[in-house]
Design a protein around this motif. Structure first.
Motif, PDB file in Angstrom:
ATOM      1  N   ASN A  12       0.834  -1.201   0.000  1.00 42.31           N
ATOM      2  CA  ASN A  12       0.000   0.000   0.000  1.00 42.31           C
ATOM      3  C   ASN A  12       0.867   1.248   0.000  1.00 42.31           C
ATOM      4  N   ALA A  13       2.107   1.115  -0.477  1.00 46.07           N
ATOM      5  CA  ALA A  13       3.058   2.230  -0.422  1.00 46.07           C
ATOM      6  C   ALA A  13       2.606   3.405  -1.278  1.00 46.07           C
ATOM      7  N   SER A  14       2.001   3.145  -2.426  1.00 47.47           N
ATOM      8  CA  SER A  14       1.590   4.247  -3.303  1.00 47.47           C
ATOM      9  C   SER A  14       0.534   5.117  -2.632  1.00 47.47           C
ATOM     10  N   SER A  15      -0.375   4.500  -1.860  1.00 50.93           N
ATOM     11  CA  SER A  15      -1.386   5.294  -1.153  1.00 50.93           C
ATOM     12  C   SER A  15      -0.731   6.194  -0.116  1.00 50.93           C
ATOM     13  N   TRP A  16       0.220   5.628   0.626  1.00 44.97           N
ATOM     14  CA  TRP A  16       0.928   6.451   1.610  1.00 44.97           C
ATOM     15  C   TRP A  16       1.748   7.532   0.924  1.00 44.97           C
ATOM     16  N   LEU A  17       2.283   7.235  -0.240  1.00 39.55           N
ATOM     17  CA  LEU A  17       3.049   8.239  -0.970  1.00 39.55           C
ATOM     18  C   LEU A  17       2.154   9.392  -1.405  1.00 39.55           C
ATOM     19  N   VAL A  18       0.956   9.061  -1.907  1.00 34.42           N
ATOM     20  CA  VAL A  18       0.013  10.121  -2.290  1.00 34.42           C
ATOM     21  C   VAL A  18      -0.366  10.960  -1.076  1.00 34.42           C
ATOM     22  N   MET A  19      -0.613  10.283   0.056  1.00 37.17           N
ATOM     23  CA  MET A  19      -0.934  11.030   1.270  1.00 37.17           C
ATOM     24  C   MET A  19       0.237  11.905   1.698  1.00 37.17           C
ATOM     25  N   ALA A  20       1.456  11.373   1.557  1.00 32.95           N
ATOM     26  CA  ALA A  20       2.635  12.156   1.928  1.00 32.95           C
ATOM     27  C   ALA A  20       2.801  13.374   1.029  1.00 32.95           C
ATOM     28  N   LEU A  21       2.363  13.265  -0.233  1.00 28.32           N
ATOM     29  CA  LEU A  21       2.453  14.404  -1.144  1.00 28.32           C
ATOM     30  C   LEU A  21       1.343  15.423  -0.897  1.00 28.32           C
ATOM     31  N   ILE A  22       0.146  14.929  -0.549  1.00 28.46           N
ATOM     32  CA  ILE A  22      -0.991  15.832  -0.363  1.00 28.46           C
ATOM     33  C   ILE A  22      -0.979  16.468   1.019  1.00 28.46           C
ATOM     34  N   LEU A  23      -0.534  15.720   2.028  1.00 29.06           N
ATOM     35  CA  LEU A  23      -0.604  16.208   3.401  1.00 29.06           C
ATOM     36  C   LEU A  23       0.137  17.526   3.605  1.00 29.06           C
ATOM     37  N   PRO A  24       1.347  17.742   3.038  1.00 26.00           N
ATOM     38  CA  PRO A  24       1.994  19.057   3.213  1.00 26.00           C
ATOM     39  C   PRO A  24       1.147  20.206   2.674  1.00 26.00           C
ATOM     40  N   PHE A  25       0.486  19.992   1.523  1.00 20.58           N
ATOM     41  CA  PHE A  25      -0.374  21.049   0.987  1.00 20.58           C
ATOM     42  C   PHE A  25      -1.562  21.298   1.918  1.00 20.58           C
ATOM     43  N   PHE A  26      -2.107  20.210   2.447  1.00 23.93           N
ATOM     44  CA  PHE A  26      -3.227  20.367   3.371  1.00 23.93           C
ATOM     45  C   PHE A  26      -2.783  21.107   4.630  1.00 23.93           C
ATOM     46  N   LEU A  27      -1.637  20.717   5.189  1.00 27.25           N
ATOM     47  CA  LEU A  27      -1.133  21.392   6.385  1.00 27.25           C
ATOM     48  C   LEU A  27      -0.777  22.846   6.088  1.00 27.25           C
ATOM     49  N   TYR A  28      -0.213  23.075   4.891  1.00 27.27           N
ATOM     50  CA  TYR A  28       0.118  24.449   4.518  1.00 27.27           C
ATOM     51  C   TYR A  28      -1.150  25.295   4.415  1.00 27.27           C
ATOM     52  N   TYR A  29      -2.185  24.723   3.804  1.00 27.95           N
ATOM     53  CA  TYR A  29      -3.447  25.456   3.701  1.00 27.95           C
ATOM     54  C   TYR A  29      -4.039  25.681   5.087  1.00 27.95           C
ATOM     55  N   TRP A  30      -3.989  24.651   5.919  1.00 27.20           N
ATOM     56  CA  TRP A  30      -4.497  24.771   7.291  1.00 27.20           C
ATOM     57  C   TRP A  30      -3.736  25.871   8.039  1.00 27.20           C
ATOM     58  N   PHE A  31      -2.410  25.842   7.931  1.00 26.98           N
ATOM     59  CA  PHE A  31      -1.594  26.837   8.619  1.00 26.98           C
ATOM     60  C   PHE A  31      -1.861  28.232   8.061  1.00 26.98           C
ATOM     61  N   SER A  32      -1.930  28.345   6.720  1.00 30.18           N
ATOM     62  CA  SER A  32      -2.170  29.652   6.105  1.00 30.18           C
ATOM     63  C   SER A  32      -3.538  30.193   6.500  1.00 30.18           C
ATOM     64  N   TYR A  33      -4.524  29.301   6.488  1.00 31.77           N
ATOM     65  CA  TYR A  33      -5.872  29.744   6.855  1.00 31.77           C
ATOM     66  C   TYR A  33      -5.915  30.177   8.318  1.00 31.77           C
ATOM     67  N   SER A  34      -5.267  29.397   9.174  1.00 30.39           N
ATOM     68  CA  SER A  34      -5.232  29.758  10.594  1.00 30.39           C
ATOM     69  C   SER A  34      -4.496  31.073  10.795  1.00 30.39           C
ATOM     70  N   GLN A  35      -3.382  31.249  10.065  1.00 28.58           N
ATOM     71  CA  GLN A  35      -2.643  32.500  10.173  1.00 28.58           C
ATOM     72  C   GLN A  35      -3.472  33.678   9.668  1.00 28.58           C
ATOM     73  N   GLN A  36      -4.211  33.446   8.594  1.00 29.94           N
ATOM     74  CA  GLN A  36      -5.057  34.518   8.064  1.00 29.94           C
ATOM     75  C   GLN A  36      -6.125  34.912   9.080  1.00 29.94           C
ATOM     76  N   ILE A  37      -6.769  33.912   9.688  1.00 28.09           N
ATOM     77  CA  ILE A  37      -7.784  34.208  10.706  1.00 28.09           C
ATOM     78  C   ILE A  37      -7.145  34.930  11.885  1.00 28.09           C
ATOM     79  N   ALA A  38      -5.935  34.452  12.268  1.00 26.89           N
ATOM     80  CA  ALA A  38      -5.252  35.106  13.391  1.00 26.89           C
ATOM     81  C   ALA A  38      -4.909  36.552  13.055  1.00 26.89           C
ATOM     82  N   ARG A  39      -4.472  36.788  11.812  1.00 28.62           N
ATOM     83  CA  ARG A  39      -4.157  38.164  11.413  1.00 28.62           C
ATOM     84  C   ARG A  39      -5.411  39.035  11.419  1.00 28.62           C
TER      85      ARG A  39
END
Length: 720
Positions: free
Chosen positions: A41-68
């Motif tokens: 199931n390595a390919s599924s984990w690889l896709v998650m590993a590629l998508i998760l940084p974008f999701f975390l970045y969006y989460w962080f950016s959105y949280s930072q925007q709300i905080a600002r």
């Protein structure tokens, strides 16, 4: 996962077919979470590993925007609060400015004038929190008594400077509004007796600006005062005085216009107008001690994230410190709240994508396992097929069968190596067809073969066996047994015709030879019996010899037909001088019946010649029978025998009918005459064939020469 096959085969005997064991696949069994976490199931984990940084970045950016945004809104409210506070103090500044202008426009302000002036300002309405608005006279100690007299004369009869005591300078409150008991007690108060008020007044006088005190307790509140207050003072100078330096300003100083107010009263109204719910603390010193607290207001509880601002301000030469903090009410009513539904939806989509990819990968993994299992089965079947093919190849090789196969749907044909070798081909020919075998059939056999094939294609049977004659590449005729099997589909349509060829040429030849021997046996015995019958009456001695030979001849044919050895291993000595006369006597009755004469010429026979007496007797008998059947009536048959070193030569010369003899010699290879009835021509052929047979047994060379009406038989035997 790669498959590991283990094959075992016995090779302890040469030529033995290798038998492959069932292949085994070594695959670790994975189940449950171990399978989801495995490398499958390595390919599924690889896709998650590629998508998760974008999701975390969006989460962080959105949280930072709300905080600002929250910080900006908090800052806006805090700035608005600060601005309102500053504007409120500016109102008091304007109040002092108006009072100074009023004082400057009058030579001496009376109590009544000041009251009228202040009444027009409507302090309660426009200046919330103000407790007193008044005038302070700045006098030296020698002028203080005159000041008291002046104020008393203006209507304040009980005016007295306090606190009591002599001081070089006084700053005495002489006018105060609004008039009430608390403010009346302030009249005559010397501001210079209080260090904070003194420092503030002197700073304002020396700088020529408005000054404000730090946190103080208002004199109106007496000794039990607890509410903090502020006092703003503005110096009043002599008209026309030079005010460039601090000394000049102090020298021209006449007094102050001041305003005293309670901070709580001012801030309550200010807070109501600010439309904010921020928590606020106002200190008058950097230590921010409780004794320095001017005002504090808390609208809610400090829960969750708290926004705070600590700001140092300087108003009218006095430093102040503001602490503004958010609370739960402010956060709820004013700050935007992060809407994490979209993030939750994205997270849910990620998990769904991971589940789908994992499902696909795991199904692919199970499919690979199934494929490997099928490969195992196919490999085992392939090994079994190879073993079967090896068995079949060995069986076909051992049986010397030449097999073939016709694909009736495509017209293709296949011939085995033995098939090509059977007909003299060194190697297999390219692109063979059905016509390849038809071309090798004898022309007379082709129609028979086509008819047989059409018959089984039309109505069966599925198997048939038939013997056909083929032409070898070198010209000899082969007698071949063909066994065929027809394969049909479920609808009954013919698909393939397979067959095997067995070369039976030798067996057929042996069978024909046995038939010839049997026919010759019948002919030889019949002719010998006929000769014996004639000799019994004429020459009993020769007849007895002929009967003994008949017995020997019967035994020989029986042994030859059965395939046993017919002759002794070594030849015996022969006396041809005695043997040949006996033979001629035995044949004389037959010659006499044909009106023929037999003449014998014999050269001297050397001693020690060896041979087979019965074979010589029968060979010469057959040649003489043939000669007597061909010779003309009233003719003489000359028989001679010569002996040379290592060679015995037997000859017969006779007169014949040229045409009859030519016809006989032309048909001497017609084997069908053996199966015909007993006629003169058939008997001649049998006699010739029998002579050739015995000549072959004896190892002799038989030649026939024909010229016109003469015929010669030459028999040559070489002695070892």
């Amino acid at each position: 996962m790669p498959a590991i096959y283990v094959l075992a085969a016995r090779t302890d005997r040469p030529g033995m077919i290798k038998r492959a064991q069932q292949p085994q696949l070594f695959t670790p069994e994975l189940k449950g979470w171990s399978l989801w976490l495995s490398r499958h199931n390595a390919s599924s984990w690889l896709v998650m590993a590629l998508i998760l940084p974008f999701f975390l970045y969006y989460w962080f950016s959105y949280s930072q925007q709300i905080a600002r945004e929250q910080q900006e809104i908090f800052q806006q409210h805090a700035d608005a609060l600060e601005l309102n506070l500053k504007q409120r103090l500016q109102h008091f500044e304007f109040l002092l400015g108006s009072g100074m202008a009023f004082v400057s426009s009058s030579e001496q302000v009376t109590q009544a004038e000041w009251q009228r002036f202040v009444s027009g300002l409507d302090l309660d309405k426009h200046y919330s929190g103000i407790q007193a608005f008044g005038l302070v006279n700045y006098r030296s100690g020698k002028d203080i008594a005159a000041l008291e007299q002046q104020i008393r004369a203006d209507g304040v009869t009980d005016f007295t400077v306090h606190p009591a005591g002599e001081r070089p300078f006084y700053a005495v409150v002489t006018h105060i509004q609004p008039q009430n008991n608390k403010n009346s007690a302030v009249l005559g108060y010397d501001m210079l007796t209080n260090p904070l008020r003194q420092r503030t007044a002197m700073r304002a006088a020396s700088l020529g600006t408005i000054a404000v005190t730090p946190r103080i307790l208002l004199a109106q509140d007496g000794s039990n005062a607890v509410e903090p207050g502020l006092v703003l003072v503005q110096p009043v100078y002599k008209a026309g005085a030079l005010l460039q330096s601090a000394e000049q300003k102090m020298k021209a100083l006449q007094g102050f216009v001041y305003a005293a107010f309670r901070v709580n009263d001012m801030m309550t109204r200010l807070w109501h107008n600010a439309h904010t719910e921020l928590d606020f603390s106002w200190y008058s010193s950097a230590q921010q001690a409780p004794s320095d607290l001017l005002y504090q207001r808390q609208f809610g509880q400090q829960q969750g994230q708290v926004f705070a601002m600590h700001k140092e301000l300087e108003w009218y030469g006095q430093p102040f410190w503001l602490q503004i903090r958010s609370n739960d009410r402010f956060v709820k009513n004013y700050l935007p709240v992060a809407n994490y539904w979209l993030l939750f939806f994205l997270l849910l989509m990620m998990l769904l994508l991971f589940a789908v990819l994992s499902r696909v990968n795991l199904r692919r993994y199970h499919a690979e396992l199934l494929q490997q299992e099928l490969q195992q089965q196919l490999h085992a079947q392939y090994q079994q097929l190879i073993a079967n093919e090896q068995r079949q190849a060995l069986a076909l090789k051992a049986s010397q069968l030449a097999w073939f196969e016709f694909d009736l749907s495509t017209g293709d044909a296949f011939y085995s190596d033995n098939w090509w070798k059977l007909f003299g081909f060194a190697t297999a020919q390219q692109h063979p067809t059905e016509q390849t075998m038809l071309d090798l059939l004898l022309p007379s056999e082709r129609d028979i073969f086509r008819h047989d094939v059409q018959r089984i294609l039309a109505s069966g049977p599925e198997q048939f066996s038939q013997r056909y004659q083929f032409m070898h590449r070198q010209g000899q005729i082969l007698s071949v047994l063909m066994q065929c099997q027809l394969l049909r589909d479920a609808d009954g349509s013919a698909l393939r015709l397979s067959g095997a060829l067995l070369d039976q040429t030798q067996q057929v030849s042996q069978s024909e030879q046995q038939q010839q021997l049997m026919r010759l046996c019948q002919f030889e015995i019949a002719s010998t019996v006929a000769s014996c019958q004639l000799l019994v009456q004429q020459d009993p001695v020769v007849a007895s010899y002929q009967l003994a030979h008949l017995h020997w001849l019967s035994q020989q044919f029986c042994q030859m037909v059965s395939g046993a050895e017919s002759l002794p291993t070594l030849p015996v000595r022969l006396d041809f001088t005695a043997l040949m006369p006996k033979l001629l006597k035995a044949l004389s009755p037959v010659a006499a019946g044909n009106q023929q004469r037999l003449e014998w010429r014999l050269s001297q026979s050397p001693y020690g010649l060896t041979g087979y007496e019965g074979v010589w007797w029968q060979l010469c008998s057959d040649l003489m029978f043939l000669a007597m059947s061909l010779a003309q009536s009233n003719s003489c048959i000359m028989v001679g025998m010569d002996f040379y070193p290592g060679i015995i030569s037997w000859q017969a010369e006779l007169e014949v009918d040229a045409e009859q003899t030519a016809n006989f010699l032309a048909t001497q290879t017609n084997t069908a005459m053996l199966d015909g009835p007993s006629t003169e021509s058939n008997d001649r052929y049998c006699a010739l064939l029998a002579a050739k047979h015995w000549a072959a047994v004896l190892g002799a060379e038989l030649n026939i020469k024909h010229e016109q009406q003469k015929l010669w038989f030459y028999l040559t035997v070489r002695q070892q």
